[in-house]
Design an enzyme around this catalytic site. Structure first.
Site, PDB file in Angstrom:
ATOM      1  N   GLY A 507       0.828  -1.244   0.007  1.00 35.72           N
ATOM      2  CA  GLY A 507       0.171  -0.126   0.131  1.00 35.72           C
ATOM      3  C   GLY A 507       0.721   1.291  -0.032  1.00 35.72           C
ATOM      4  O   GLY A 507       2.224   1.163  -0.267  1.00 35.72           O
ATOM      5  N   GLY A 510       3.313   1.088   3.148  1.00 34.05           N
ATOM      6  CA  GLY A 510       4.067  -0.049   3.359  1.00 34.05           C
ATOM      7  C   GLY A 510       3.462  -1.549   2.723  1.00 34.05           C
ATOM      8  O   GLY A 510       2.646  -1.434   2.383  1.00 34.05           O
ATOM      9  N   VAL A 512       2.331  -5.327   3.323  1.00 39.34           N
ATOM     10  CA  VAL A 512       1.515  -5.915   4.384  1.00 39.34           C
ATOM     11  C   VAL A 512       1.834  -7.617   4.288  1.00 39.34           C
ATOM     12  O   VAL A 512       1.886  -8.138   3.234  1.00 39.34           O
ATOM     13  CB  VAL A 512      -0.225  -5.793   3.989  1.00 39.34           C
ATOM     14  CG1 VAL A 512      -0.989  -6.288   5.138  1.00 39.34           C
ATOM     15  CG2 VAL A 512      -0.316  -4.227   3.920  1.00 39.34           C
ATOM     16  N   LYS A 527       1.178  -4.945   8.937  1.00 39.63           N
ATOM     17  CA  LYS A 527       1.819  -3.643   8.026  1.00 39.63           C
ATOM     18  C   LYS A 527       3.120  -3.098   8.369  1.00 39.63           C
ATOM     19  O   LYS A 527       3.073  -2.859   9.521  1.00 39.63           O
ATOM     20  CB  LYS A 527       0.681  -2.640   7.676  1.00 39.63           C
ATOM     21  CG  LYS A 527       1.134  -1.482   7.048  1.00 39.63           C
ATOM     22  CD  LYS A 527       0.038  -0.554   6.508  1.00 39.63           C
ATOM     23  CE  LYS A 527      -0.391  -1.190   5.128  1.00 39.63           C
ATOM     24  NZ  LYS A 527      -1.328  -0.183   4.573  1.00 39.63           N
ATOM     25  N   ASP A 624      -6.249   9.087   1.960  1.00 38.11           N
ATOM     26  CA  ASP A 624      -5.832   8.185   0.849  1.00 38.11           C
ATOM     27  C   ASP A 624      -6.995   7.147   0.438  1.00 38.11           C
ATOM     28  O   ASP A 624      -6.643   5.972   0.698  1.00 38.11           O
ATOM     29  CB  ASP A 624      -4.547   7.512   1.032  1.00 38.11           C
ATOM     30  CG  ASP A 624      -3.750   6.818  -0.179  1.00 38.11           C
ATOM     31  OD1 ASP A 624      -4.300   7.004  -1.171  1.00 38.11           O
ATOM     32  OD2 ASP A 624      -3.083   6.093   0.288  1.00 38.11           O
TER      33      ASP A 624
END
Ligand SMILES: *[C@@H]1O[C@H](CO)[C@@H](O)[C@H](O)[C@H]1NC(C)=O
Ligand SMILES: *[C@@H]1O[C@H](CO)[C@@H](O)[C@H](O)[C@H]1NC(C)=O
Ligand SMILES: *[C@@H]1O[C@H](CO)[C@@H](O)[C@H](O)[C@H]1NC(C)=O
Ligand SMILES: *[C@@H]1O[C@H](CO)[C@@H](O)[C@H](O)[C@H]1NC(C)=O
Ligand SMILES: *[C@@H]1O[C@H](CO)[C@@H](O)[C@H](O)[C@H]1NC(C)=O
Ligand SMILES: *[C@@H]1O[C@H](CO)[C@@H](O)[C@H](O)[C@H]1NC(C)=O
Ligand SMILES: *[C@@H]1O[C@H](CO)[C@@H](O)[C@H](O)[C@H]1NC(C)=O
Ligand SMILES: *[C@@H]1O[C@H](CO)[C@@H](O)[C@H](O)[C@H]1NC(C)=O
Ligand SMILES: CC(=O)N[C@H]1CO[C@H](CO)[C@@H](O)[C@@H]1O
Length: 783
Positions: A507, A510, A512, A527, A624
């Protein structure tokens, strides 16, 4: 035009209907040709009667089944009015109005027809109608239903049936069934001010998007179904029935909140029999036992009780719930004599409003944890999770065995003093004795004692003050620890993820990884944050941020279970969402989700964002929102993840930023214009996700024809040229689709102020507000 002026008097109890002359007993008797009636009967088949019906110590004006021994009322005029006295009259005035006249009271309208009526008649169907002089119906009781739907009666869009307050009192009760304009039929709790939102719903036919202007109806064979605006059957609510001439039917929302379809054999002396009903669970109707009241099932009926230390607010009206019968000490004034007892309610669930969660605990540990936490008033234990609650408890009820919740155990912690024996009375006595003694003492040693007391009290006050503030601080500490999440070490997570072996996705913040906790009992998603680079950001700030995320509890948000802050490593531990991201669900799954499912997803996302914006303790702007951080759980419910993370990278939302945050194509124009970022930036991103979701295609699709590459531009063009049907892969109701497109266009307005709030968006999605034509001021912002 000439109108007659007739009136008839209320029916005397015990008086024989046979007194009416045969002339009055014609089929569909017409009121204007009659005088001095007791009641009007649709006597050709002797089923219904209209007139004065015994109510309380007087009468109500009602329509009832005359042909059954029970004399079941199906309609009542001005149902919330007090009982009418013996000298009340229904008068059909010479100017064509049907009014109620009562000695000493103002004349009251019984039917709000817009034109003068010439004829009033009770039809064989149980419909009381007013005709104008051209025999056109200008008013009918079927248009103003109370709690019952009769065969051939239509429950039109936006209309509802409202339950009665009791079997013999037909004033409005606390439940309703509504024909919504999205085509759904929904059972809701009813009270002034309760909106049509899922928070108050307890059953739905799941017929949304059947189409607009759908109508619920019951036919003469006792079948409930929905008609669309052109009168075509679009959805059967009850199953096929064997046609039967000898039966009468009615569908009633009963005072216990259950919507039942009844039948009665014509000419039989028996009871009504239940043909069909919803919901299946007698404790299902929301609010039946009020707040803090527990709904138990006894002999297949709902039975309300109060937890220990609580009494019914009103024994006659258990739906008002329960309140404490003694004052509770607050956490900060805790004294050593306070003792707590625990009562366990097995197979009980409630509306979860936990302020703290404990994972992977046993029932005994949950019990103990609540006992030791002075903030905890009740706890809900399910699936090895302990959810600590505070009063009031809502929608607290026994579960029906085998519904998947039956393993849930509710543990209620009754709070008392000295082991549940309320000391109020005793301590008052002691107090009075004290006063007496002090009084006598004062008389004897007035001055000396006063001086001594003054000094003592002053010292004591200072001492207690200090002690209390210390205690309050500790309690605060306990609370924070509970709400905050489990802190993991890096090596713990390394083991849990098997050395970060299985990557689930990447994502914006970072990577996952999949992992398991508690010896493989709980699957998690870990994450690893890669871009948390805020200078000087200490562990404490990071932990505070995690706590604030951890305090969010909403069914449309992915839950944060814990975190890790070990030297330079920062990791977040989330619940695992088995069905992946929305992006994969929309673009990669074998069977594409259908229109109804996609609308449901849009509502899920909207509700999650609304919670972040308006309902959680501190407002969270997501910054986001995109289809890669919306995840699908095993039940097809969409949940938002990554919320609260933007703040870690960008602590002050109101400042302008150098780099563009968010995901390309989803960011609001104000990001590019260096304008302050508000919640409306999320509304914009939601708008884009919304189009991606309902159109079931990517925001930018380079394989599409040139003018369709950028989804929002294509949407905009289609809307302008009245071709919105091109946007969706399947055939859907044109009006619903257009409404959806309008909602999306409002969300992506250039001007943040013009975009609706998420609350408004939800109202528009639910169809409870009208949607104006969007100004379409969107300039072509190409990110
Ligand atoms: C009928 O119920 C309403 C609401 O519960 C109540 O206010 C009213 O007093 C009741 N009327 C009679 C006659 O019992
Ligand atoms: C008729 O209208 C009046 C005033 O608008 C209202 O108070 C009354 O409840 C209405 N009656 C019916 C039967 O709809
Ligand atoms: C009845 O019908 C006639 C002719 O169609 C029309 O002129 C008249 O206005 C109607 N009356 C009412 C009350 O609608
Ligand atoms: C639905 O009803 C409204 C008014 O009640 C009407 O304006 C609209 O045209 C109807 N829609 C359809 C599809 O029939
Ligand atoms: C509803 O039920 C009737 C009778 O069983 C059947 O003929 C009809 O096709 C059904 N309609 C829908 C929309 O399922
Ligand atoms: C009808 O139902 C009531 C209560 O449920 C019961 O007391 C009565 O005996 C029944 N009557 C008949 C004829 O079955
Ligand atoms: C509170 O209610 C309980 C029963 O639930 C009763 O035993 C107790 O005496 C009540 N206490 C007071 C102060 O009324
Ligand atoms: C979730 O995924 C599983 C396996 O991929 C699938 O069988 C199931 O239908 C999905 N559930 C929903 C609600 O999409
Ligand atoms: C807490 C609780 O009631 N757990 C039960 C869940 O169901 C299993 C199997 O039925 C029982 O063994 C547990 O005791």
């Amino acid at each position: 035009m000439e109108f007659c002026h007739y009136k008839w008097e209320k029916r005397e109890s015990g008086e024989d209907d046979g007194n009416c002359s045969t002339e009055k007993l014609q089929h569909n008797p017409r009121l204007f040709s009659l005088s001095q009636w007791q009641l009007i009967l649709a006597l050709a088949i002797r089923i219904f009667a209209f007139g004065f019906f015994p109510f309380g110590d007087g009468y109500s004006i009602s329509i009832w089944f005359e042909g059954t021994p029970q004399k079941t009322v199906v309609w009542t005029a001005n149902r919330n009015d007090p009982p009418l006295s013996r000298n009340a009259n229904i008068v059909f005035t010479s100017d064509g109005r049907l009014v109620l006249q009562e000695l000493g009271n103002q004349e009251k309208s019984l039917a709000n027809a817009t034109q003068p009526a010439a004829v009033a008649s009770l039809l064989d169907s149980g419909n009381f109608v007013l005709y104008d002089s051209n025999s056109t119906i200008i008013w009918q009781s079927f248009d103003y239903p109370t709690d019952t739907l009769l065969p051939n009666q239509l429950l039109r869009v936006r209309r509802q049936l409202v339950s009665s307050s009791s079997e013999n009192n037909h004033s409005t009760g606390i439940f309703r069934i509504k024909m919504q304009n999205d085509g759904n039929i929904v059972l809701y709790q009813y009270a002034v001010g309760i909106p049509d939102t899922p928070d108050y719903a307890y059953w739905s036919a799941v017929t949304n998007f059947v189409g607009n202007n759908a109508t619920l109806t019951l036919d003469k064979n006792g079948r409930l179904y929905m008609l669309n605006s052109t009168g075509v059957v679009v959805k059967n609510i009850t199953n096929e029935v064997i046609p039967s001439d000898g039966k009468m039917y009615r569908a009633t929302i009963d005072n216990d909140g259950i919507f039942r379809l009844y039948s009665h054999d014509l000419g039989e002396s028996g009871n009504w029999s239940i043909e069909w009903y919803v919901p299946g669970d007698v404790c299902g109707p929301r609010g039946i036992c009020g707040i803090n009241g527990f709904c138990d099932i006894q002999n297949q009926q709902a039975f309300c009780t109060c937890p220990p230390g609580f009494v019914f607010i009103n024994q006659e009206q258990m739906n008002l719930g329960c309140s404490r019968n003694f004052t509770v000490e607050t956490c900060s004034s805790k004294n050593e004599h306070t003792k707590y007892a625990i009562q366990e309610f097995q197979n009980a669930i409630l509306e979860d409003t936990a302020y703290a969660l404990l994972f992977s605990v046993t029932k005994e540990e949950c019990n103990q944890a609540c006992l030791e936490d002075c903030n905890c008033e009740a706890a809900f234990y399910q699936n090895r999770e302990c959810r600590k609650q505070k009063f009031p408890l809502t929608f607290w009820r026994r579960t029906v065995q085998g519904d998947g919740y039956s393993n849930a155990t509710f543990v209620k912690f009754g709070i008392g003093i000295d082991g549940m024996v309320p000391k109020d009375i005793e301590s008052k006595k002691v107090l009075r004795m004290d006063i007496l003694i002090i009084g006598v003492a004062c008389l004897a040693f007035a001055s000396i004692l006063l001086a001594v007391f003054a000094i003592l009290i002053f010292r004591y006050r200072i001492w207690t003050y200090k002690r209390l503030s210390r205690e309050a601080a500790t309690d605060q500490g306990i609370l924070m620890e509970d709400v905050s999440l489990r802190a993991f070490t890096y090596s713990e997570l390394e083991v849990a993820t098997n050395g970060f072996a299985e990557q689930l996705g990447r994502g914006s913040f970072g990577t996952v990884f999949k992992g398991t906790l508690s010896n493989g009992q709980r699957t998690i998603a870990v994450k690893r944050l890669e871009k948390v680079v805020v200078e000087g950001e200490g562990e404490e700030e990071f932990r505070n941020e995690m706590r604030s995320i951890g305090r969010t509890h909403h069914k449309n948000l992915v839950r944060l279970l814990g975190y890790c802050h070990d030297s330079s490593n920062r990791l977040l531990v989330y619940e695992y969402m088995s069905n992946g991201t929305l992006a994969n669900y929309l673009f990669k799954s074998q069977v594409k989700p259908n229109w109804e499912v996609r609308i449901k997803i849009a509502l899920n996302i909207a509700r999650g964002i609304l919670y972040l914006h308006e309902e959680c303790e501190t407002q969270i702007i997501h910054c986001d929102i995109n289809p890669n951080n919306i995840l699908m759980d095993a039940n097809g419910c969409a949940k938002i993840s990554d919320f609260g993370l933007a703040k870690l990278l960008m602590p002050d939302h109101s400042k302008t930023l150098t780099g563009i945050r968010g995901t390309r194509g989803y960011v609001a124009p104000e990001w590019l214009k260096n304008l302050p970022i508000t919640v409306k930036a999320d509304v914009y991103s939601f708008g884009i996700v919304f189009f991606v979701n309902i159109c079931c295609r990517r925001n930018i699709d380079i394989n599409a024809p040139q003018d369709e590459v950028i989804l929002v531009d294509w949407v905009y063009d289609c809307f302008k040229s009245n071709q919105v049907h091109r946007l969706v892969p399947e055939e859907v109701d044109a009006e619903s689709l257009e409404r959806m497109v309008k909602i999306g266009l409002w969300c992506i307005e250039d001007d943040p102020a013009a975009r609706p709030s998420m609350k408004k968006v939800i109202q528009m999605l639910e169809g409870t507000v009208e949607i104006p034509i969007p100004p379409c001021a969107r300039s072509a912002v190409e990110n």
